[in-house]
Motif scaffolding. Structure first.
Motif, short mmCIF file in Angstrom:
data_model
loop_
_atom_site.label_atom_id
_atom_site.label_comp_id
_atom_site.label_asym_id
_atom_site.label_seq_id
_atom_site.Cartn_x
_atom_site.Cartn_y
_atom_site.Cartn_z
N LEU A 42 42.06 57.91 33.17
CA LEU A 42 41.94 57.50 31.78
C LEU A 42 40.54 57.80 31.26
N SER A 43 40.46 58.30 30.05
CA SER A 43 39.16 58.51 29.42
C SER A 43 38.65 57.16 28.91
N GLY A 44 37.38 57.11 28.57
CA GLY A 44 36.81 55.89 28.02
C GLY A 44 37.53 55.46 26.76
N HIS A 45 37.91 56.42 25.93
CA HIS A 45 38.63 56.13 24.69
C HIS A 45 40.00 55.53 24.98
N GLU A 46 40.70 56.11 25.97
CA GLU A 46 42.02 55.58 26.34
C GLU A 46 41.91 54.17 26.91
N ILE A 47 40.87 53.92 27.68
CA ILE A 47 40.66 52.58 28.24
C ILE A 47 40.45 51.57 27.12
N ASP A 48 39.65 51.94 26.11
CA ASP A 48 39.41 51.04 24.98
C ASP A 48 40.69 50.75 24.22
N ILE A 49 41.46 51.78 23.94
CA ILE A 49 42.72 51.61 23.21
C ILE A 49 43.69 50.75 24.00
N LEU A 50 43.82 51.05 25.29
CA LEU A 50 44.74 50.30 26.14
C LEU A 50 44.30 48.85 26.28
N SER A 51 43.00 48.62 26.43
CA SER A 51 42.48 47.25 26.51
C SER A 51 42.82 46.45 25.26
N ASP A 52 42.56 47.05 24.11
CA ASP A 52 42.86 46.37 22.84
C ASP A 52 44.36 46.09 22.71
N TYR A 53 45.18 47.06 23.10
CA TYR A 53 46.63 46.89 23.02
C TYR A 53 47.09 45.75 23.93
N ILE A 54 46.64 45.76 25.17
CA ILE A 54 47.05 44.72 26.12
C ILE A 54 46.60 43.35 25.60
N LEU A 55 45.37 43.27 25.12
CA LEU A 55 44.86 42.00 24.61
C LEU A 55 45.70 41.50 23.44
N SER A 56 46.17 42.41 22.60
CA SER A 56 47.00 42.01 21.46
C SER A 56 48.40 41.58 21.89
N LYS A 57 48.80 41.93 23.10
CA LYS A 57 50.15 41.62 23.60
C LYS A 57 50.17 40.56 24.69
N THR A 58 49.05 39.87 24.93
CA THR A 58 49.01 38.89 26.03
C THR A 58 50.05 37.79 25.85
N SER A 59 50.25 37.32 24.63
CA SER A 59 51.26 36.27 24.41
C SER A 59 52.65 36.77 24.77
N LEU A 60 52.98 37.98 24.36
CA LEU A 60 54.28 38.57 24.69
C LEU A 60 54.42 38.77 26.20
N ILE A 61 53.36 39.27 26.82
CA ILE A 61 53.39 39.48 28.28
C ILE A 61 53.65 38.16 28.99
N ARG A 62 52.97 37.11 28.56
CA ARG A 62 53.15 35.79 29.20
C ARG A 62 54.55 35.24 28.93
N ASP A 63 55.07 35.43 27.72
CA ASP A 63 56.43 34.96 27.40
C ASP A 63 57.46 35.66 28.29
N LEU A 64 57.31 36.98 28.44
CA LEU A 64 58.25 37.72 29.29
C LEU A 64 58.14 37.29 30.75
N ALA A 65 56.92 37.10 31.21
CA ALA A 65 56.71 36.65 32.59
C ALA A 65 57.27 35.25 32.80
N HIS A 66 57.05 34.40 31.83
CA HIS A 66 57.55 33.02 31.93
C HIS A 66 59.07 32.99 32.01
N ASP A 67 59.73 33.86 31.24
CA ASP A 67 61.19 33.93 31.27
C ASP A 67 61.72 34.38 32.62
N ARG A 68 60.93 35.16 33.36
CA ARG A 68 61.34 35.64 34.68
C ARG A 68 60.99 34.68 35.79
N ALA A 69 60.04 33.79 35.54
CA ALA A 69 59.55 32.89 36.59
C ALA A 69 60.58 31.83 36.95
#
Length: 70
Positions: free
Chosen positions: A43-70
């Motif tokens: 990953l380039s530095g730019h891709e890392i920044d974009i991916l970091s921002d995207y993941i951070l914006s989706k943490t609630s969704l990620i946790r909701d999906l994980a919680h449904d599987r737990a």
């Protein structure tokens, strides 16, 4: 961000044990997911920044999906 990167990220989220995703705080979750993706592709530095921002914006969704599987 490319469609391939998005698919890779969400596949990683879906295949990671739910408890692993739920036990990390937001910053640790972002860093852990980035580390996993960087092990599979370069990953380039730019891709890392974009991916970091995207993941951070989706943490609630990620946790909701994980919680449904737990």
């Amino acid at each position: 961000m490319t469609p391939t990167m998005l698919r890779q990220l969400w596949f990683l989220i879906e295949t990671t044990q739910a408890n692993m995703l739920l036990k990390l705080d937001d910053a640790s979750l972002v860093q852990w997911l980035l580390k996993q993706i960087k092990q599979e592709r370069s990953l380039s530095g730019h891709e890392i920044d974009i991916l970091s921002d995207y993941i951070l914006s989706k943490t609630s969704l990620i946790r909701d999906l994980a919680h449904d599987r737990a």
